[in-house]
Design a protein around this motif. Structure first.
Motif, PDB file in Angstrom:
ATOM      1  N   PHE A 248      68.496  69.199  37.711  1.00  0.00           N
ATOM      2  CA  PHE A 248      67.593  70.115  37.003  1.00  0.00           C
ATOM      3  C   PHE A 248      66.141  69.839  37.356  1.00  0.00           C
ATOM      4  CE2 PHE A 248      66.997  66.661  33.976  1.00  0.00           C
ATOM      5  CZ  PHE A 248      65.739  66.883  33.438  1.00  0.00           C
ATOM      6  N   HIS A 249      65.814  68.572  37.706  1.00  0.00           N
ATOM      7  CA  HIS A 249      64.456  68.264  38.146  1.00  0.00           C
ATOM      8  C   HIS A 249      64.137  68.982  39.461  1.00  0.00           C
ATOM      9  CE1 HIS A 249      64.744  64.425  35.607  1.00  0.00           C
ATOM     10  NE2 HIS A 249      63.752  65.115  35.100  1.00  0.00           N
ATOM     11  N   VAL A 250      65.123  69.069  40.327  1.00  0.00           N
ATOM     12  CA  VAL A 250      64.917  69.761  41.601  1.00  0.00           C
ATOM     13  C   VAL A 250      64.575  71.229  41.342  1.00  0.00           C
ATOM     14  CG1 VAL A 250      66.002  70.461  43.776  1.00  0.00           C
ATOM     15  CG2 VAL A 250      66.443  68.166  42.837  1.00  0.00           C
ATOM     16  N   VAL A 251      65.299  71.850  40.405  1.00  0.00           N
ATOM     17  CA  VAL A 251      64.989  73.242  40.030  1.00  0.00           C
ATOM     18  C   VAL A 251      63.588  73.316  39.431  1.00  0.00           C
ATOM     19  CG1 VAL A 251      65.618  75.142  38.492  1.00  0.00           C
ATOM     20  CG2 VAL A 251      67.402  73.835  39.663  1.00  0.00           C
ATOM     21  N   TYR A 252      63.280  72.385  38.545  1.00  0.00           N
ATOM     22  CA  TYR A 252      61.973  72.354  37.878  1.00  0.00           C
ATOM     23  C   TYR A 252      60.843  72.234  38.898  1.00  0.00           C
ATOM     24  CZ  TYR A 252      58.353  70.619  34.609  1.00  0.00           C
ATOM     25  OH  TYR A 252      57.210  70.442  33.875  1.00  0.00           O
TER      26      TYR A 252
ATOM     27  N   PRO B 292      48.901  69.103  39.093  1.00  0.00           N
ATOM     28  CA  PRO B 292      47.447  69.261  39.290  1.00  0.00           C
ATOM     29  C   PRO B 292      46.940  68.523  40.531  1.00  0.00           C
ATOM     30  CG  PRO B 292      47.937  68.744  37.001  1.00  0.00           C
ATOM     31  CD  PRO B 292      49.199  68.532  37.774  1.00  0.00           C
ATOM     32  N   ALA B 293      47.449  67.303  40.772  1.00  0.00           N
ATOM     33  CA  ALA B 293      47.016  66.550  41.952  1.00  0.00           C
ATOM     34  C   ALA B 293      47.404  67.287  43.225  1.00  0.00           C
ATOM     35  CB  ALA B 293      47.636  65.155  41.924  1.00  0.00           C
ATOM     36  N   PHE B 294      48.608  67.850  43.256  1.00  0.00           N
ATOM     37  CA  PHE B 294      49.072  68.586  44.427  1.00  0.00           C
ATOM     38  C   PHE B 294      48.244  69.852  44.659  1.00  0.00           C
ATOM     39  CE2 PHE B 294      52.234  71.640  46.286  1.00  0.00           C
ATOM     40  CZ  PHE B 294      52.393  71.014  47.517  1.00  0.00           C
ATOM     41  N   MET B 295      47.970  70.599  43.587  1.00  0.00           N
ATOM     42  CA  MET B 295      47.215  71.856  43.719  1.00  0.00           C
ATOM     43  C   MET B 295      45.777  71.591  44.167  1.00  0.00           C
ATOM     44  SD  MET B 295      48.638  74.153  40.512  1.00  0.00           S
ATOM     45  CE  MET B 295      48.039  75.715  41.175  1.00  0.00           C
ATOM     46  N   LEU B 296      45.179  70.495  43.689  1.00  0.00           N
ATOM     47  CA  LEU B 296      43.819  70.158  44.130  1.00  0.00           C
ATOM     48  C   LEU B 296      43.815  69.696  45.588  1.00  0.00           C
ATOM     49  CD1 LEU B 296      42.515  68.383  40.914  1.00  0.00           C
ATOM     50  CD2 LEU B 296      41.661  70.535  41.880  1.00  0.00           C
ATOM     51  N   GLY B 297      44.936  69.112  46.052  1.00  0.00           N
ATOM     52  CA  GLY B 297      45.049  68.775  47.461  1.00  0.00           C
ATOM     53  C   GLY B 297      45.154  70.011  48.321  1.00  0.00           C
ATOM     54  N   LEU B 298      45.936  70.986  47.850  1.00  0.00           N
ATOM     55  CA  LEU B 298      46.071  72.239  48.597  1.00  0.00           C
ATOM     56  C   LEU B 298      44.760  73.014  48.637  1.00  0.00           C
ATOM     57  CD1 LEU B 298      49.508  73.595  47.261  1.00  0.00           C
ATOM     58  CD2 LEU B 298      49.078  72.462  49.457  1.00  0.00           C
TER      59      LEU B 298
ATOM     60  N   GLN C 263      61.287  64.049  26.363  1.00  0.00           N
ATOM     61  CA  GLN C 263      61.665  62.898  27.180  1.00  0.00           C
ATOM     62  C   GLN C 263      62.574  63.274  28.351  1.00  0.00           C
ATOM     63  OE1 GLN C 263      60.260  59.810  26.620  1.00  0.00           O
ATOM     64  NE2 GLN C 263      59.067  60.993  25.144  1.00  0.00           N
ATOM     65  N   HIS C 264      62.304  64.432  28.955  1.00  0.00           N
ATOM     66  CA  HIS C 264      63.072  64.852  30.129  1.00  0.00           C
ATOM     67  C   HIS C 264      62.189  65.035  31.363  1.00  0.00           C
ATOM     68  CE1 HIS C 264      66.482  65.394  27.438  1.00  0.00           C
ATOM     69  NE2 HIS C 264      67.243  65.756  28.451  1.00  0.00           N
ATOM     70  N   GLY C 265      60.961  64.518  31.315  1.00  0.00           N
ATOM     71  CA  GLY C 265      60.122  64.497  32.505  1.00  0.00           C
ATOM     72  C   GLY C 265      59.292  65.736  32.758  1.00  0.00           C
ATOM     73  N   LYS C 266      59.103  66.567  31.721  1.00  0.00           N
ATOM     74  CA  LYS C 266      58.356  67.802  31.949  1.00  0.00           C
ATOM     75  C   LYS C 266      56.885  67.541  32.264  1.00  0.00           C
ATOM     76  CE  LYS C 266      57.608  68.751  26.995  1.00  0.00           C
ATOM     77  NZ  LYS C 266      58.219  67.484  26.534  1.00  0.00           N
ATOM     78  N   SER C 267      56.244  66.615  31.549  1.00  0.00           N
ATOM     79  CA  SER C 267      54.819  66.349  31.763  1.00  0.00           C
ATOM     80  C   SER C 267      54.558  65.660  33.093  1.00  0.00           C
ATOM     81  CB  SER C 267      54.261  65.487  30.617  1.00  0.00           C
ATOM     82  OG  SER C 267      54.306  66.183  29.390  1.00  0.00           O
ATOM     83  N   GLU C 268      55.505  64.837  33.538  1.00  0.00           N
ATOM     84  CA  GLU C 268      55.336  64.171  34.832  1.00  0.00           C
ATOM     85  C   GLU C 268      55.166  65.203  35.944  1.00  0.00           C
ATOM     86  OE1 GLU C 268      54.478  61.252  37.189  1.00  0.00           O
ATOM     87  OE2 GLU C 268      55.057  60.845  35.105  1.00  0.00           O
ATOM     88  N   GLY C 269      55.928  66.287  35.821  1.00  0.00           N
ATOM     89  CA  GLY C 269      55.805  67.336  36.839  1.00  0.00           C
ATOM     90  C   GLY C 269      54.634  68.255  36.607  1.00  0.00           C
ATOM     91  N   SER C 270      54.478  68.758  35.384  1.00  0.00           N
ATOM     92  CA  SER C 270      53.501  69.818  35.126  1.00  0.00           C
ATOM     93  C   SER C 270      52.074  69.332  35.006  1.00  0.00           C
ATOM     94  CB  SER C 270      53.878  70.558  33.835  1.00  0.00           C
ATOM     95  OG  SER C 270      53.718  69.703  32.704  1.00  0.00           O
TER      96      SER C 270
ATOM     97  N   LEU D  91      49.161  74.416  29.720  1.00  0.00           N
ATOM     98  CA  LEU D  91      49.272  73.994  28.325  1.00  0.00           C
ATOM     99  C   LEU D  91      50.546  73.172  28.184  1.00  0.00           C
ATOM    100  CD1 LEU D  91      48.201  77.176  26.315  1.00  0.00           C
ATOM    101  CD2 LEU D  91      46.802  75.286  27.164  1.00  0.00           C
ATOM    102  N   ASP D  92      50.386  71.904  27.854  1.00  0.00           N
ATOM    103  CA  ASP D  92      51.497  70.955  27.777  1.00  0.00           C
ATOM    104  C   ASP D  92      51.571  70.391  26.358  1.00  0.00           C
ATOM    105  OD1 ASP D  92      53.231  68.796  27.929  1.00  0.00           O
ATOM    106  OD2 ASP D  92      52.532  68.143  29.889  1.00  0.00           O
ATOM    107  N   ASP D  93      52.638  70.748  25.627  1.00  0.00           N
ATOM    108  CA  ASP D  93      52.838  70.278  24.254  1.00  0.00           C
ATOM    109  C   ASP D  93      51.643  70.626  23.357  1.00  0.00           C
ATOM    110  OD1 ASP D  93      55.396  69.319  24.413  1.00  0.00           O
ATOM    111  OD2 ASP D  93      54.792  67.311  25.033  1.00  0.00           O
ATOM    112  N   VAL D  94      51.597  71.874  22.937  1.00  0.00           N
ATOM    113  CA  VAL D  94      50.524  72.350  22.072  1.00  0.00           C
ATOM    114  C   VAL D  94      50.690  71.822  20.639  1.00  0.00           C
ATOM    115  CG1 VAL D  94      49.391  74.435  21.174  1.00  0.00           C
ATOM    116  CG2 VAL D  94      50.257  74.397  23.513  1.00  0.00           C
ATOM    117  N   TYR D  95      51.915  71.411  20.293  1.00  0.00           N
ATOM    118  CA  TYR D  95      52.179  70.889  18.952  1.00  0.00           C
ATOM    119  C   TYR D  95      52.619  69.434  19.064  1.00  0.00           C
ATOM    120  CZ  TYR D  95      52.407  75.912  18.346  1.00  0.00           C
ATOM    121  OH  TYR D  95      52.124  77.243  18.391  1.00  0.00           O
ATOM    122  N   LYS D  96      52.126  68.603  18.166  1.00  0.00           N
ATOM    123  CA  LYS D  96      52.404  67.168  18.223  1.00  0.00           C
ATOM    124  C   LYS D  96      53.857  66.851  17.902  1.00  0.00           C
ATOM    125  CE  LYS D  96      51.036  62.780  16.055  1.00  0.00           C
ATOM    126  NZ  LYS D  96      50.158  62.145  15.046  1.00  0.00           N
ATOM    127  N   ASP D  97      54.386  67.486  16.848  1.00  0.00           N
ATOM    128  CA  ASP D  97      55.716  67.134  16.376  1.00  0.00           C
ATOM    129  C   ASP D  97      56.281  68.276  15.547  1.00  0.00           C
ATOM    130  OD1 ASP D  97      54.239  66.955  14.001  1.00  0.00           O
ATOM    131  OD2 ASP D  97      54.140  64.767  14.071  1.00  0.00           O
TER     132      ASP D  97
END
Length: 517
Positions: A45-49, A83-89, A71-78, A177-183
């Protein structure tokens, strides 16, 4: 490509084999992520993401919503790799990351800085670097702090902001926008949800331009959260099931992918799991998720399934509807119930109905005897936040056109004055009463009986859409609902007309005696 060009490329690769890997890392986000973090664990699913994020990075997707369990790695990617990749491009791109708190957003900023500062990144994108990096710069005027970083010698930047923060005079090419709500508590607070929506519409959206991109990625908490409100606003949302869904996307439409913690439905090209399979078995197993679901099914549907509107969390089951009133027995009387707005942000709810008696009997728990089944067939409804100058005209008109014989007027706070105004305008008897019971307890306790005995008119989902959406989406978690006025009104109809088993017309009840409630 000619033979000569192929030979030159072969010689270049032979002289520097690593360049082939670096070229791949410059081209695709997933290759970039693996190059920058060789120990990165990527499930199917990470590959799809990452493939979807890559399409976003290259502008093939302009607006995207990603729903993913915690805890499924969404922020690591998004919010780190992307952002680092897009600023490189494109080091001229202006990116903004928003989160529920400035401290969390600043963490993303620092993580992106760490990526850009590495020698491996510089090997890929030598034209993208920050003030204070181990490179020679011509000027030291480019910002670099926990809130904003600017690309040296270029126009690009990364700015982070907490929910409610300002973006005044800042142009945004890419909004994340990453996690607009805390909990769960924040997601279920009507006040927080309203504030988040206002911030999004009046701050974030106003900084975008025609070519801007938007990415929203977070765990769902409530069907009226930011994603839910975008759905209700009428904007087009395409739920991706196969890669062909991403071809020829309508301009302005959102592309959405929902990664369920436990798969439901048949396998798709995007999510080929069998029903019941966990999204990340080695980290969050099916057994663990099933245990979590058993603890709180409603919360599980929100957090892990991306399904905050699940029937498991709703107070009411689907209502029965009537087409021919005679299907519900013999006509007895016609009434109305008015729940007057108590406070400034309350809604007025009013409904007219006909009471019918079925030939079938049931045991009435309140009266402790067998009685005919009674039904209240709704004939008309109004729910509004208009002031009394309007509703003291529209509600009497509704009462009169439906042949109402008696109107119950809940007279807490402003209700007594309201009844005095409308009683002169209706042909029905008006009966003001004070409601002293606990509202939450009344609504929840009577919900099953309301479902059983109150019958909605066929087609009410379009004719009374606002009421339909409110009632059918009303949650058992009482504090998660913004208003409770129509639910209070339907409960009142059950209490006044059905609960006591009265099968007589109004004219037969308490003749010559004014009843006090």
């Amino acid at each position: 490509m000619s033979n000569e060009e192929l030979l030159k490329m072969y010689e270049a690769i032979k002289a520097d084999p690593g360049e082939l890997v670096r070229a791949a890392a410059r081209k695709r986000l997933i290759n970039f992520a693996r190059y920058m973090q060789p120990d990165l664990v990527l499930e199917p699913f990470h590959v799809v993401y990452y493939t979807l994020l890559d399409m976003f990075a290259h502008g093939k997707i302009r607006k995207m919503i990603v729903q993913q369990p915690p805890q499924h790695g969404k922020s690591e990617g998004s919010s780190r790799k992307l952002p680092a990749f897009m600023l490189g491009l494109d080091p001229d791109r202006k990116i903004c990351i928003g989160s529920y708190a400035a401290t969390i957003a600043r963490d993303f900023n620092r993580d992106v800085q760490r990526i850009i500062d590495t020698p491996r990144y510089r090997e890929l994108f030598p034209g993208t670097y920050l003030n204070g990096s181990n490179v020679v710069t011509m000027a030291n005027t480019y910002l670099r702090n926990s809130d904003v970083i600017e690309m040296v010698g270029r126009k690009g930047s990364l700015r982070v902001v907490g929910r409610g923060g300002s973006l005044t005079s800042k142009t945004v090419d890419v909004s994340i926008l990453d996690d607009v709500y805390k909990d769960y508590a924040e997601g279920n607070s009507p006040i927080v949800r309203a504030a988040a929506w206002k911030w999004y519409t009046t701050v974030v959206r106003t900084r975008l331009h025609n070519d801007s991109q938007e990415l929203i990625v977070f765990t769902r908490w409530h069907d009226d959260d930011l994603i839910g409100r975008i759905e209700k606003s009428g904007e087009t949302i395409i739920d991706v099931k196969c890669w062909a869904d991403l071809e020829d996307v309508t301009p302005g439409a959102w592309v959405r992918i929902n990664f369920e913690g436990l798969k439901t439905g048949e396998p798709t090209e995007i999510d080929p799991r069998e029903p019941g399979a966990a999204l990340w078995e080695s980290r969050h197993s099916k057994q663990k998720l099933e245990a979590q679901k058993a603890l709180d099914p409603v919360q599980f549907q929100c957090l892990y399934q991306g399904n905050p509107g699940s029937a498991e969390g709703r107070l009411y089951q689907p209502f029965k509807t009537w087409v021919e009133k005679s299907d519900y027995g013999t006509y007895i009387r016609s009434g109305a119930y008015i729940d007057v707005a108590d406070e400034g942000d309350d809604l007025l709810f009013a409904a007219t109905y006909d009471v019918y008696k079925s030939d079938n009997l049931f045991f009435n728990e309140k009266t402790k005897r067998m009685e005919p089944i009674l039904f209240a067939l709704i004939t008309d409804m109004e729910m509004t936040d208009e002031n009394t100058d309007v509703t003291t005209v529209t509600v009497p008109a509704m009462i009169n056109r439906n042949g109402t014989q008696k109107a119950w007027v809940e007279s807490n706070n402003g209700g007594a004055g309201y009844e005095k105004v409308i009683k002169k305008k209706v042909r029905a008897i008006t009966d003001p009463f004070y409601q002293g019971g606990n509202k939450e307890s009344r609504i929840i306790t009577a919900s099953a009986m309301v479902n059983q005995h109150i019958i909605m008119p066929f087609g009410w989902e379009t004719r009374y859409k606002a009421v339909y959406d409110h009632v059918t989406g009303f949650l058992r978690n009482f504090g998660a609902n913004t208003h409770d006025d129509p639910e209070d009104g339907l409960t009142g109809i059950y209490e006044k007309e059905i609960a006591d088993g009265n099968i007589q017309p109004y004219a037969h009840a308490n003749r010559g005696v004014r009843r006090r409630n």
